[in-house]
Motif scaffolding. Structure first.
Motif, PDB file in Angstrom:
ATOM      1  N   ILE A 135      70.061  28.469 -53.136  1.00  0.00           N
ATOM      2  CA  ILE A 135      68.837  28.700 -52.368  1.00  0.00           C
ATOM      3  C   ILE A 135      69.116  28.789 -50.873  1.00  0.00           C
ATOM      4  N   LYS A 136      69.981  27.926 -50.359  1.00  0.00           N
ATOM      5  CA  LYS A 136      70.288  27.974 -48.928  1.00  0.00           C
ATOM      6  C   LYS A 136      70.950  29.301 -48.555  1.00  0.00           C
ATOM      7  N   ALA A 137      71.862  29.755 -49.397  1.00  0.00           N
ATOM      8  CA  ALA A 137      72.528  31.036 -49.144  1.00  0.00           C
ATOM      9  C   ALA A 137      71.534  32.192 -49.260  1.00  0.00           C
ATOM     10  N   ARG A 138      70.640  32.094 -50.254  1.00  0.00           N
ATOM     11  CA  ARG A 138      69.609  33.125 -50.417  1.00  0.00           C
ATOM     12  C   ARG A 138      68.715  33.208 -49.193  1.00  0.00           C
ATOM     13  N   ASP A 139      68.249  32.063 -48.732  1.00  0.00           N
ATOM     14  CA  ASP A 139      67.345  32.040 -47.579  1.00  0.00           C
ATOM     15  C   ASP A 139      68.035  32.551 -46.319  1.00  0.00           C
ATOM     16  N   ALA A 140      69.296  32.168 -46.139  1.00  0.00           N
ATOM     17  CA  ALA A 140      70.043  32.662 -44.972  1.00  0.00           C
ATOM     18  C   ALA A 140      70.180  34.184 -45.015  1.00  0.00           C
ATOM     19  N   PHE A 141      70.417  34.720 -46.198  1.00  0.00           N
ATOM     20  CA  PHE A 141      70.528  36.168 -46.363  1.00  0.00           C
ATOM     21  C   PHE A 141      69.200  36.850 -46.031  1.00  0.00           C
ATOM     22  N   LEU A 142      68.089  36.295 -46.536  1.00  0.00           N
ATOM     23  CA  LEU A 142      66.775  36.902 -46.299  1.00  0.00           C
ATOM     24  C   LEU A 142      66.378  36.829 -44.825  1.00  0.00           C
ATOM     25  N   LEU A 143      66.672  35.721 -44.175  1.00  0.00           N
ATOM     26  CA  LEU A 143      66.395  35.613 -42.737  1.00  0.00           C
ATOM     27  C   LEU A 143      67.184  36.676 -41.970  1.00  0.00           C
ATOM     28  N   SER A 144      68.418  36.896 -42.381  1.00  0.00           N
ATOM     29  CA  SER A 144      69.255  37.875 -41.694  1.00  0.00           C
ATOM     30  C   SER A 144      68.739  39.297 -41.893  1.00  0.00           C
ATOM     31  N   ILE A 145      68.386  39.646 -43.129  1.00  0.00           N
ATOM     32  CA  ILE A 145      67.955  41.035 -43.352  1.00  0.00           C
ATOM     33  C   ILE A 145      66.599  41.320 -42.693  1.00  0.00           C
ATOM     34  N   MET A 146      65.764  40.284 -42.559  1.00  0.00           N
ATOM     35  CA  MET A 146      64.464  40.472 -41.920  1.00  0.00           C
ATOM     36  C   MET A 146      64.559  40.446 -40.394  1.00  0.00           C
ATOM     37  N   GLY A 147      65.635  39.819 -39.873  1.00  0.00           N
ATOM     38  CA  GLY A 147      65.764  39.696 -38.429  1.00  0.00           C
ATOM     39  C   GLY A 147      65.051  38.491 -37.861  1.00  0.00           C
ATOM     40  N   SER A 148      64.863  37.457 -38.668  1.00  0.00           N
ATOM     41  CA  SER A 148      64.223  36.221 -38.210  1.00  0.00           C
ATOM     42  C   SER A 148      65.284  35.184 -37.852  1.00  0.00           C
ATOM     43  N   PRO A 149      65.005  34.289 -36.905  1.00  0.00           N
ATOM     44  CA  PRO A 149      63.768  34.200 -36.119  1.00  0.00           C
ATOM     45  C   PRO A 149      63.808  35.062 -34.856  1.00  0.00           C
ATOM     46  N   ASP A 150      62.814  35.897 -34.715  1.00  0.00           N
ATOM     47  CA  ASP A 150      62.665  36.754 -33.540  1.00  0.00           C
ATOM     48  C   ASP A 150      61.282  37.394 -33.619  1.00  0.00           C
ATOM     49  N   LEU A 151      60.502  37.266 -32.564  1.00  0.00           N
ATOM     50  CA  LEU A 151      59.136  37.786 -32.582  1.00  0.00           C
ATOM     51  C   LEU A 151      59.084  39.277 -32.881  1.00  0.00           C
ATOM     52  N   ARG A 152      60.121  40.027 -32.485  1.00  0.00           N
ATOM     53  CA  ARG A 152      60.145  41.467 -32.759  1.00  0.00           C
ATOM     54  C   ARG A 152      60.875  41.802 -34.051  1.00  0.00           C
ATOM     55  N   GLN A 153      61.638  40.863 -34.582  1.00  0.00           N
ATOM     56  CA  GLN A 153      62.502  41.110 -35.745  1.00  0.00           C
ATOM     57  C   GLN A 153      63.287  42.412 -35.543  1.00  0.00           C
ATOM     58  N   ILE A 154      63.743  42.595 -34.314  1.00  0.00           N
ATOM     59  CA  ILE A 154      64.363  43.873 -33.936  1.00  0.00           C
ATOM     60  C   ILE A 154      65.685  44.115 -34.648  1.00  0.00           C
ATOM     61  N   ASP A 155      66.348  43.037 -35.091  1.00  0.00           N
ATOM     62  CA  ASP A 155      67.655  43.188 -35.720  1.00  0.00           C
ATOM     63  C   ASP A 155      67.550  43.077 -37.238  1.00  0.00           C
ATOM     64  N   GLY A 156      66.412  43.506 -37.777  1.00  0.00           N
ATOM     65  CA  GLY A 156      66.240  43.426 -39.221  1.00  0.00           C
ATOM     66  C   GLY A 156      65.130  44.335 -39.706  1.00  0.00           C
ATOM     67  N   MET A 157      64.784  44.195 -40.961  1.00  0.00           N
ATOM     68  CA  MET A 157      63.807  45.057 -41.612  1.00  0.00           C
ATOM     69  C   MET A 157      62.372  44.597 -41.407  1.00  0.00           C
ATOM     70  N   GLY A 158      62.171  43.362 -40.938  1.00  0.00           N
ATOM     71  CA  GLY A 158      60.822  42.842 -40.757  1.00  0.00           C
ATOM     72  C   GLY A 158      60.040  43.631 -39.721  1.00  0.00           C
ATOM     73  N   GLY A 159      58.726  43.589 -39.841  1.00  0.00           N
ATOM     74  CA  GLY A 159      57.866  44.376 -38.954  1.00  0.00           C
ATOM     75  C   GLY A 159      57.158  43.576 -37.897  1.00  0.00           C
ATOM     76  N   ALA A 160      57.704  42.399 -37.530  1.00  0.00           N
ATOM     77  CA  ALA A 160      57.139  41.567 -36.454  1.00  0.00           C
ATOM     78  C   ALA A 160      55.739  41.072 -36.778  1.00  0.00           C
ATOM     79  N   ASP A 161      55.450  40.898 -38.055  1.00  0.00           N
ATOM     80  CA  ASP A 161      54.138  40.418 -38.490  1.00  0.00           C
ATOM     81  C   ASP A 161      54.330  39.709 -39.826  1.00  0.00           C
ATOM     82  N   PRO A 162      53.607  38.604 -40.067  1.00  0.00           N
ATOM     83  CA  PRO A 162      53.754  37.925 -41.362  1.00  0.00           C
ATOM     84  C   PRO A 162      53.490  38.844 -42.551  1.00  0.00           C
ATOM     85  N   LEU A 163      52.645  39.863 -42.359  1.00  0.00           N
ATOM     86  CA  LEU A 163      52.301  40.766 -43.457  1.00  0.00           C
ATOM     87  C   LEU A 163      53.435  41.702 -43.831  1.00  0.00           C
ATOM     88  N   THR A 164      54.422  41.860 -42.948  1.00  0.00           N
ATOM     89  CA  THR A 164      55.524  42.779 -43.208  1.00  0.00           C
ATOM     90  C   THR A 164      56.868  42.061 -43.258  1.00  0.00           C
TER      91      THR A 164
END
Length: 352
Positions: free
Chosen positions: A29-58
């Motif tokens: 689970i820890k490895a999974r969560d670290a991977f998901l944070l990385s691909i989304m670009g969190s933590p970062d308000l813009r999620q500029i370095d990942g796939m996230g859209g800077a909003d909880p909905l995305t």
């Protein structure tokens, strides 16, 4: 070389996120969560370095596997990847992301498709409840094109009706965790309810607002946000959720009289950002609150009559209609909602 995983990106309902087979993510689970944070670009308000859209909905994830449960096709685990904190949480369901699970399961070969529609029975691991989604599959192929429209999403897509079963008390142990349709917490009358999503339903006027403000106006209201969080922390304990300081539930929904011909108007914090629409299961919980005699929602809602009620829950981007079927005692026996989905990408997603 960067780590990667097979992934499908889907816009589901008014949300968007990554869909993974269980075996395509790290088992730890820890490895999974670290991977998901990385691909989304969190933590970062813009999620500029990942796939996230800077909003909880995305910034959401669905993890899907073929189910071993009798009468169930697939198991679905929802994970919320927090935008500005290094947190991945499974403390809630997501009915919007749920809308993409059926198409994804068929495309990945977990469910055999039929013509012209395929019913997919889904076990929601977060809460132990079951939903049945009907997917458009002409000639045994998933079709995302259609004429169904939902508020908060431009254009039209294939309709995905979703019926929810046995959602009452999914997280809190009971539809009404305190046993009451109305409680007074910190001097404010409210309803604490869980019919698929733990929600606190409050009249907007009791929070010093009209309920017609934009999400941006409400997020800029520092005093309101502090008052809501103080109330949320108190309600979390009463709802059997414990200390919710670092949890995304309960959702805080402020209600006012409908202005567009619906049942009621809403503004929802999820929990610290104001939702641009309303969550699917949040809408089900609010619709259920509207049907509770004597509740703050019931006193101002247009609920109609009969064993089947169509309640249009108004939100900042339009409406979401909940079809509630009542039992002989006047309680909600089942609820269904219409969603759509669209496949955006299928391939590999990379972490750092």
């Amino acid at each position: 070389m960067s780590e990667y995983a097979n992934c499908m990106w889907i816009r589901a309902g008014t949300s968007k996120g990554g869909y993974f087979l269980t075996e395509d993510l790290p088992a730890d689970i820890k490895a999974r969560d670290a991977f998901l944070l990385s691909i989304m670009g969190s933590p970062d308000l813009r999620q500029i370095d990942g796939m996230g859209g800077a909003d909880p909905l995305t910034s959401k994830v669905a993890v899907v596997r073929k189910s071993d449960r009798e009468g169930v096709d697939v198991d679905y685990l929802f994970l919320q990847v927090v935008v500005d904190q290094a947190i991945v949480t499974d403390a809630q369901n997501c009915g919007n992301i749920l809308a993409g699970v059926g198409p994804f399961a068929i495309e990945r070969g977990l469910v055999a498709a039929s013509d012209p529609q395929t019913r997919v029975t889904i076990y929601m691991e977060n809460t132990g409840q079951i939903a049945v989604a009907t997917i458009t599959t002409p000639k045994g192929e998933v079709s995302y094109r259609g004429t169904a429209a939902i508020d908060g999403v431009p254009g039209t897509s294939a309709a995905i009706p979703i019926e929810f079963k046995d959602t009452a008390g999914s997280s809190c142990g009971a539809l009404l965790p305190t046993g009451n349709p109305v409680d007074t917490v910190k001097g404010i009358q409210l309803t604490m309810i869980d019919n698929g999503m733990p929600c606190v339903v409050i009249q907007a006027s009791d929070m010093g607002i009209s309920g017609r403000e934009t999400p941006e106006e409400l997020e800029a209201n520092v005093q309101l946000r502090a008052k809501l969080e103080d109330l949320r922390l108190a309600c979390g304990l009463l709802m059997n959720l414990g200390d919710v300081t670092h949890k995304t539930v309960p959702k805080m929904t402020m209600i006012s009289a409908a202005t567009q011909g619906g049942a009621i108007s809403t503004r929802t914090f999820i929990p610290h950002r104001c939702h641009k629409t309303i969550g699917v299961l949040g809408a089900v919980s609010v619709a259920t609150a509207c049907l509770l005699p004597g509740s703050p929602a019931n006193t101002m809602a247009n609920v109609g009559e009969g064993a089947e009620r169509n309640l249009a829950i108004e939100h900042p981007s339009g409406q979401m209609t909940v079809v509630a079927t009542l039992d002989s005692a006047g309680m909600v026996a089942s609820a269904a909602i219409l969603r759509t989905a669209r496949k955006l990408m299928d391939g590999k997603v990379f972490s750092k």
